[in-house]
Design a protein around this motif. Structure first.
Motif, PDB file in Angstrom:
ATOM      1  N   CYS A  39       0.888  -1.182  -0.058  1.00 25.66           N
ATOM      2  CA  CYS A  39      -0.017   0.055  -0.008  1.00 25.66           C
ATOM      3  C   CYS A  39       1.096   1.225  -0.136  1.00 25.66           C
ATOM      4  CB  CYS A  39      -0.940  -0.032   1.219  1.00 25.66           C
ATOM      5  SG  CYS A  39      -2.269  -1.274   0.961  1.00 25.66           S
ATOM      6  N   GLY A  40       1.899   1.206   0.803  1.00 26.57           N
ATOM      7  CA  GLY A  40       2.721   2.381   0.688  1.00 26.57           C
ATOM      8  C   GLY A  40       2.117   3.715   1.226  1.00 26.57           C
ATOM      9  N   SER A  41       2.177   4.737   0.723  1.00 23.17           N
ATOM     10  CA  SER A  41       1.483   6.008   1.257  1.00 23.17           C
ATOM     11  C   SER A  41       0.242   6.119   0.780  1.00 23.17           C
ATOM     12  CB  SER A  41       2.337   7.294   0.848  1.00 23.17           C
ATOM     13  OG  SER A  41       2.620   7.231  -0.659  1.00 23.17           O
ATOM     14  N   CYS A  42      -0.227   5.289  -0.148  1.00 24.52           N
ATOM     15  CA  CYS A  42      -1.859   5.343  -0.768  1.00 24.52           C
ATOM     16  C   CYS A  42      -2.612   5.273   0.356  1.00 24.52           C
ATOM     17  CB  CYS A  42      -1.964   4.267  -1.903  1.00 24.52           C
ATOM     18  SG  CYS A  42      -3.548   4.069  -2.491  1.00 24.52           S
ATOM     19  N   ARG A  43      -3.616   6.146   0.277  1.00 23.68           N
ATOM     20  CA  ARG A  43      -4.799   6.037   1.167  1.00 23.68           C
ATOM     21  C   ARG A  43      -6.025   6.518   0.492  1.00 23.68           C
ATOM     22  NH1 ARG A  43      -4.750   9.152   5.687  1.00 23.68           N
ATOM     23  NH2 ARG A  43      -7.053   9.759   5.292  1.00 23.68           N
ATOM     24  N   LYS A  44      -6.462   5.756  -0.677  1.00 21.17           N
ATOM     25  CA  LYS A  44      -7.344   6.037  -1.338  1.00 21.17           C
ATOM     26  C   LYS A  44      -8.646   5.622  -0.833  1.00 21.17           C
ATOM     27  CE  LYS A  44      -5.743   6.819  -6.109  1.00 21.17           C
ATOM     28  NZ  LYS A  44      -5.635   6.563  -7.417  1.00 21.17           N
ATOM     29  N   CYS A  45      -8.511   4.252  -0.286  1.00 20.60           N
ATOM     30  CA  CYS A  45      -9.754   3.529   0.462  1.00 20.60           C
ATOM     31  C   CYS A  45     -10.103   4.379   1.761  1.00 20.60           C
ATOM     32  CB  CYS A  45      -9.366   2.196   1.068  1.00 20.60           C
ATOM     33  SG  CYS A  45      -7.985   1.881   1.915  1.00 20.60           S
ATOM     34  N   LEU A  46      -9.141   4.732   2.447  1.00 22.30           N
ATOM     35  CA  LEU A  46      -9.494   5.453   3.560  1.00 22.30           C
ATOM     36  C   LEU A  46     -10.270   6.882   3.242  1.00 22.30           C
ATOM     37  CD1 LEU A  46      -6.899   4.073   4.426  1.00 22.30           C
ATOM     38  CD2 LEU A  46      -6.792   5.382   6.436  1.00 22.30           C
ATOM     39  N   ASP A  47      -9.951   7.492   2.122  1.00 16.97           N
ATOM     40  CA  ASP A  47     -10.472   8.707   1.771  1.00 16.97           C
ATOM     41  C   ASP A  47     -11.697   8.440   1.223  1.00 16.97           C
ATOM     42  OD1 ASP A  47      -8.291  10.291   2.579  1.00 16.97           O
ATOM     43  OD2 ASP A  47      -7.283  10.075   0.540  1.00 16.97           O
ATOM     44  N   ALA A  48     -11.875   7.495   0.761  1.00 21.26           N
ATOM     45  CA  ALA A  48     -13.159   7.219  -0.145  1.00 21.26           C
ATOM     46  C   ALA A  48     -14.377   6.512   0.965  1.00 21.26           C
ATOM     47  CB  ALA A  48     -13.126   6.015  -1.076  1.00 21.26           C
ATOM     48  N   CYS A  49     -14.067   6.091   2.208  1.00 22.37           N
ATOM     49  CA  CYS A  49     -14.980   5.380   3.115  1.00 22.37           C
ATOM     50  C   CYS A  49     -15.843   6.469   3.566  1.00 22.37           C
ATOM     51  CB  CYS A  49     -14.106   4.897   4.291  1.00 22.37           C
ATOM     52  SG  CYS A  49     -15.428   3.896   5.403  1.00 22.37           S
ATOM     53  N   PRO A  50     -17.136   6.378   3.080  1.00 24.00           N
ATOM     54  CA  PRO A  50     -18.266   7.492   3.575  1.00 24.00           C
ATOM     55  C   PRO A  50     -18.438   7.795   5.043  1.00 24.00           C
ATOM     56  CG  PRO A  50     -19.102   5.665   2.693  1.00 24.00           C
ATOM     57  CD  PRO A  50     -17.726   5.345   2.574  1.00 24.00           C
ATOM     58  N   THR A  51     -18.055   6.807   5.892  1.00 24.02           N
ATOM     59  CA  THR A  51     -18.367   6.888   7.254  1.00 24.02           C
ATOM     60  C   THR A  51     -16.998   7.016   8.030  1.00 24.02           C
ATOM     61  OG1 THR A  51     -18.308   4.553   7.741  1.00 24.02           O
ATOM     62  CG2 THR A  51     -20.257   5.463   6.937  1.00 24.02           C
ATOM     63  N   GLY A  52     -16.111   6.996   7.729  1.00 20.63           N
ATOM     64  CA  GLY A  52     -14.896   6.866   8.219  1.00 20.63           C
ATOM     65  C   GLY A  52     -14.574   5.596   9.124  1.00 20.63           C
ATOM     66  N   ALA A  53     -15.015   4.709   8.801  1.00 24.16           N
ATOM     67  CA  ALA A  53     -15.158   3.367   9.411  1.00 24.16           C
ATOM     68  C   ALA A  53     -13.606   2.754   9.275  1.00 24.16           C
ATOM     69  CB  ALA A  53     -15.970   2.118   8.582  1.00 24.16           C
ATOM     70  N   LEU A  54     -12.871   3.136   8.282  1.00 26.37           N
ATOM     71  CA  LEU A  54     -11.480   2.862   8.067  1.00 26.37           C
ATOM     72  C   LEU A  54     -10.591   3.831   9.210  1.00 26.37           C
ATOM     73  CD1 LEU A  54     -11.073   1.916   4.463  1.00 26.37           C
ATOM     74  CD2 LEU A  54     -10.716   0.240   6.396  1.00 26.37           C
ATOM     75  N   VAL A  55     -10.663   3.628  10.302  1.00 23.66           N
ATOM     76  CA  VAL A  55      -9.947   4.383  11.148  1.00 23.66           C
ATOM     77  C   VAL A  55      -8.538   4.780  10.992  1.00 23.66           C
ATOM     78  CG1 VAL A  55      -9.463   4.915  13.635  1.00 23.66           C
ATOM     79  CG2 VAL A  55     -11.276   3.448  13.246  1.00 23.66           C
TER      80      VAL A  55
END
Length: 380
Positions: free
Chosen positions: A188-204
């Protein structure tokens, strides 16, 4: 017994029976996972669907005392529906997440693992084994990560170099001491696309999920969906996989290796209005073979009502009024009233007021008041 030769024979056989990827792991305690799970419990991040205690989920020997190795398998599933049906203004459609397209993966993986088990015992008659797919105590993802199937992504999914994260996982524990595979490095490295796309902030944070805020989990609950999350599920009626869709490893990934997993377009993307009135028998006949049916029709019907509200589908008002007036389940009656208010026609508001006069359930009455509050908002 030559375990190295047996290991290779198992790999060769797995390819013959359609297993897309296979790996071998030790049956040592998952110490890192144990600490993470304890922390999840302390924070209240668990879903409640987890099976077994933290020790049972991280100590293979508690499940098979003589365990020496765990064989992990992965089967790829499609990410696109060929000639998928379109949602129209007259017939709005919901959608099941990709992991629920086609035949229930639990059944398919158990069959593959059963064949592996038979293959092993034909060569080692005194071999002890135990099969698990998703509903077992062990974490399929932790096993797959240790077995080199893929690395654990920030979206908490196992990401394989070949198939992205669109894979189902299962494992077979055994007392045979196989040489383990080497885990893959984090990709994953520095990628955070999934964190930014999560509409509820479930990916803490990368790799940590608060299941209580995860829409995939919330679509499977049977009670009223909390207000905060209703606008966010869109037309998903089971699961939610945006955190996979945005992952760069899943770009252009679409494997159709298994006929069992091919999506039936009208099942994967069902019409919403008929779903509200489906009988138990019709539900079982239409959806009983897919993974998304495991919680029964109630959560799906609740979510269908929320999806119709999302669309503001005025053509559904008459059907929803019948549901609000006649359904014996408070969660469905109440969500129907909320949905009518969200759609917001004069007929819908009048129906809510009329229904309130005979409704006795406090939670349903609360939902009716929420529905009528939409009229006040639209009038200002």
């Amino acid at each position: 017994m030559n375990t190295n030769q047996l290991r290779q024979d198992i790999i060769d056989y797995s390819q013959k029976i359609g297993i897309d990827k296979i790996g071998f792991a030790s049956a040592d305690i998952f110490e890192g996972l144990k600490q993470r799970l304890k922390r999840q419990q302390e924070l209240g991040y668990q879903s409640g669907f987890e099976k077994g205690s933290v020790d049972e989920r991280t100590e293979p020997a508690r499940l098979l005392p003589e365990a020496k190795s765990i064989i992990s398998i992965a089967l790829a599933y499609p990410s696109r529906i060929k000639d998928g049906p379109k949602s129209t203004k007259e017939e709005r459609r919901g959608v099941f997440c990709r992991a629920s397209w086609g035949t229930d993966y639990h059944d398919v993986l158990r069959e593959k693992l059963g064949k592996l088990e038979t293959f092993i015992k034909a060569r080692v008659p005194d071999a002890n084994t135990k099969i698990m797919v998703d509903t077992g105590e062990l974490s399929d993802r932790a096993v797959a990560e240790r077995a080199g199937i893929g690395f654990s992504g920030k979206n908490t999914a196992i990401i394989t170099p070949e198939f992205g994260s669109y894979v189902y996982l299962g494992e077979l524990m055994t007392n045979i001491p196989f040489v383990p595979d080497t885990p893959l490095e984090d990709g994953c490295g520095s990628c955070r696309k999934c964190l930014d796309a999560c509409p509820t902030g479930a990916l803490v944070q990368g790799g940590q999920l608060n299941a209580q805020r995860c829409l995939a989990f919330l679509t499977q609950t049977k009670d009223f969906m909390p207000d905060e999350f209703r606008p966010k599920i869109g037309n998903f009626i089971y699961g939610f996989d945006t955190c996979q869709v945005v992952c760069p490893y899943n770009k252009q990934v679409d494997f159709h290796n298994h006929p069992e997993f091919e999506p039936e377009p009208d099942v994967a993307k069902p019409k919403l209005k008929p779903m509200l009135r489906v009988s138990n028998r019709e539900f079982k006949e239409t959806f009983g073979h897919i993974a998304g049916s495991w919680r029964g029709k109630k959560p799906l019907q609740r979510n269908a009502l929320i999806a119709l509200a999302h669309y503001k589908d005025k053509t559904a008002v008459d059907t929803i009024i019948v549901v609000m007036n006649e359904d014996p389940r408070p969660v469905i009656r109440g969500t129907a009233a909320w949905s009518l208010g969200k759609i917001g026609t004069d007929k819908a508001y009048a129906a809510i007021r009329e229904a309130m006069e005979k409704e006795s359930d406090e939670q349903v009455l609360t939902e009716m008041e929420k529905g009528l509050a939409f009229q006040e908002v639209s009038a200002t």
